[in-house]
Design a protein around this motif. Structure first.
Motif, short mmCIF file in Angstrom:
data_model
loop_
_atom_site.label_atom_id
_atom_site.label_comp_id
_atom_site.label_asym_id
_atom_site.label_seq_id
_atom_site.Cartn_x
_atom_site.Cartn_y
_atom_site.Cartn_z
N LEU A 41 0.85 -1.20 0.00
CA LEU A 41 0.00 0.00 0.00
C LEU A 41 0.88 1.25 0.00
O LEU A 41 1.13 1.88 1.03
CB LEU A 41 -0.93 -0.03 1.22
CG LEU A 41 -1.84 -1.25 1.27
CD1 LEU A 41 -2.62 -1.30 2.58
CD2 LEU A 41 -2.81 -1.28 0.08
N TYR A 42 1.34 1.63 -1.18
CA TYR A 42 2.35 2.67 -1.33
C TYR A 42 1.87 4.05 -0.89
O TYR A 42 2.66 4.86 -0.41
CB TYR A 42 2.82 2.73 -2.79
CG TYR A 42 3.23 1.38 -3.32
CD1 TYR A 42 4.38 0.75 -2.86
CD2 TYR A 42 2.44 0.72 -4.25
CE1 TYR A 42 4.75 -0.51 -3.34
CE2 TYR A 42 2.80 -0.54 -4.72
CZ TYR A 42 3.94 -1.14 -4.25
OH TYR A 42 4.29 -2.38 -4.71
N GLU A 43 0.59 4.32 -1.04
CA GLU A 43 0.06 5.65 -0.74
C GLU A 43 -0.28 5.84 0.73
O GLU A 43 -0.47 6.97 1.18
CB GLU A 43 -1.22 5.90 -1.54
CG GLU A 43 -1.01 6.00 -3.03
CD GLU A 43 -2.32 6.27 -3.74
OE1 GLU A 43 -2.37 7.26 -4.48
OE2 GLU A 43 -3.28 5.51 -3.57
N LEU A 44 -0.40 4.75 1.47
CA LEU A 44 -0.85 4.84 2.85
C LEU A 44 0.31 4.97 3.81
O LEU A 44 1.39 4.42 3.59
CB LEU A 44 -1.70 3.61 3.21
CG LEU A 44 -2.98 3.38 2.40
CD1 LEU A 44 -3.78 2.24 3.01
CD2 LEU A 44 -3.82 4.65 2.30
N ALA A 45 0.06 5.67 4.90
CA ALA A 45 1.03 5.70 5.98
C ALA A 45 1.01 4.33 6.67
O ALA A 45 -0.05 3.71 6.77
CB ALA A 45 0.67 6.79 6.98
N PRO A 46 2.17 3.81 7.09
CA PRO A 46 3.47 4.48 7.11
C PRO A 46 4.32 4.28 5.86
O PRO A 46 5.39 4.86 5.77
CB PRO A 46 4.15 3.84 8.32
CG PRO A 46 3.62 2.45 8.35
CD PRO A 46 2.18 2.55 7.89
N MET A 47 3.88 3.47 4.88
CA MET A 47 4.78 3.20 3.75
C MET A 47 5.09 4.46 2.96
O MET A 47 6.22 4.63 2.48
CB MET A 47 4.19 2.13 2.84
CG MET A 47 5.22 1.64 1.81
SD MET A 47 4.77 0.13 0.94
CE MET A 47 6.35 -0.26 0.15
N ARG A 48 4.14 5.37 2.81
CA ARG A 48 4.38 6.55 2.00
C ARG A 48 5.47 7.43 2.57
O ARG A 48 6.04 8.28 1.87
CB ARG A 48 3.09 7.35 1.83
CG ARG A 48 2.58 8.02 3.09
CD ARG A 48 1.25 8.68 2.83
NE ARG A 48 0.72 9.36 4.01
CZ ARG A 48 -0.57 9.50 4.24
NH1 ARG A 48 -1.47 8.99 3.40
NH2 ARG A 48 -0.98 10.14 5.32
N HIS A 49 5.79 7.25 3.85
CA HIS A 49 6.84 8.05 4.47
C HIS A 49 8.24 7.59 4.05
O HIS A 49 9.23 8.29 4.31
CB HIS A 49 6.72 8.01 5.99
CG HIS A 49 5.41 8.54 6.51
ND1 HIS A 49 4.86 9.71 6.06
CD2 HIS A 49 4.54 8.05 7.44
CE1 HIS A 49 3.71 9.94 6.68
NE2 HIS A 49 3.49 8.94 7.50
N LEU A 50 8.31 6.42 3.39
CA LEU A 50 9.61 5.93 2.94
C LEU A 50 10.14 6.73 1.76
O LEU A 50 11.35 6.81 1.55
CB LEU A 50 9.50 4.45 2.54
CG LEU A 50 9.13 3.47 3.64
CD1 LEU A 50 8.98 2.06 3.07
CD2 LEU A 50 10.16 3.48 4.76
#
Length: 272
Positions: free
Chosen positions: A243-252
């Protein structure tokens, strides 16, 4: 392994709006399509939407691996007769099969988590009953029905026996058991493998989260799953579900497409 690589359309940055084009540009073979939610009227049940996806498929030269029905998270798949939602659930599941037939998509899979978790014998029997009905409805259309769930190997095999249909299969995910259960991913994979279809999800996570880490960098033993698939000479689809758009992944990375691109790179390298 002889595999095709894809991604779930709702995972593509932009919530899937331009997914066919992006999937093609990323060098993937195709994608799965989300059927939609009860709240929003199951968007893919609309012929206009189906036709637009078919046009995009031709334009960008990709395949549609399956239609995914994840609204089971909110609407109980096992809703019994007499329940106010019974007719709505029947409409949902059969219209998903109808869409797959029209679009020539070989599989429809259902997510049996949260509201659809069959965590009692009664719910398991009701779940099996609906799958029997659905498999019978889909059989003449040449469509496979698949079930993704976090149950133990024992309970999944029990479900297979209860459904007892040739066009029913289990759908593996390389991270779900790490997040939802204490089961080891590869143990589950080994246990259900003989009853799997030719499609599965891959994602990875940090402890206590789900679908938030580049595959191979988290706690889900991604490479353990890949190694076992190689041992079995697996043939079929491997479909990204981070889930690239969702936090926490988008913070990467502020560029979500770079996260997707890295997942694609790792997946291609791992499956060579």
């Amino acid at each position: 392994m002889n595999v095709k690589l894809g991604i779930c359309n709702f995972c593509v940055p932009g919530t899937g709006v331009f997914a066919p084009q992006i999937v093609s540009e990323m060098g993937l073979d195709g994608m799965s399509l989300e059927f939609g939610s009860y709240e929003h009227g199951w968007a893919l049940s609309q012929k206009k939407i189906q036709d637009l996806y078919l046009d995009a498929q031709q334009k960008y030269g990709i395949e549609y691996a399956n239609i995914g029905c994840s609204d089971g998270d909110n609407v109980p798949f096992f809703t019994p007769e007499g329940d106010p939602m019974y007719d709505a659930v029947n409409h949902w599941v059969t219209k998903a099969v109808d869409a797959a037939e029209y679009m020539k998509i070989p599989m429809v899979f259902f997510s049996n988590f949260n509201a659809s978790l069959a965590d009692t014998e009664e719910k398991l029997e009701l779940t099996a009953k609906r799958y029997r009905y659905l498999c019978d409805y889909a059989a003449d259309k040449g469509i496979e029905i698949s079930c993704e769930n976090p149950l133990s190997v024992e309970k999944q095999l029990q479900l297979v026996d209860m459904v007892d249909r040739e066009n029913f299969s289990l759908f593996y995910d390389s991270d779900n058991y790490t997040y939802f259960t204490e089961y080891k991913q590869v143990d589950v994979l080994k246990g259900i493998y003989p009853h799997m279809g030719n499609q599965l999800h891959v994602k990875d996570s940090t402890k206590g989260c789900i679908a938030n880490a580049v595959i191979g960098t988290g706690v889900a033993d991604f490479y353990g799953s890949i190694d076992y698939l190689k041992e079995q000479n697996y043939e079929g689809w491997i479909i990204l579900e981070n889930l690239y758009e969702l936090a926490p992944m988008r913070h990467l990375n502020p560029d979500y497409f770079e996260l997707m691109k890295e997942d694609v790179r790792v997946l291609k390298e791992a499956t060579k």
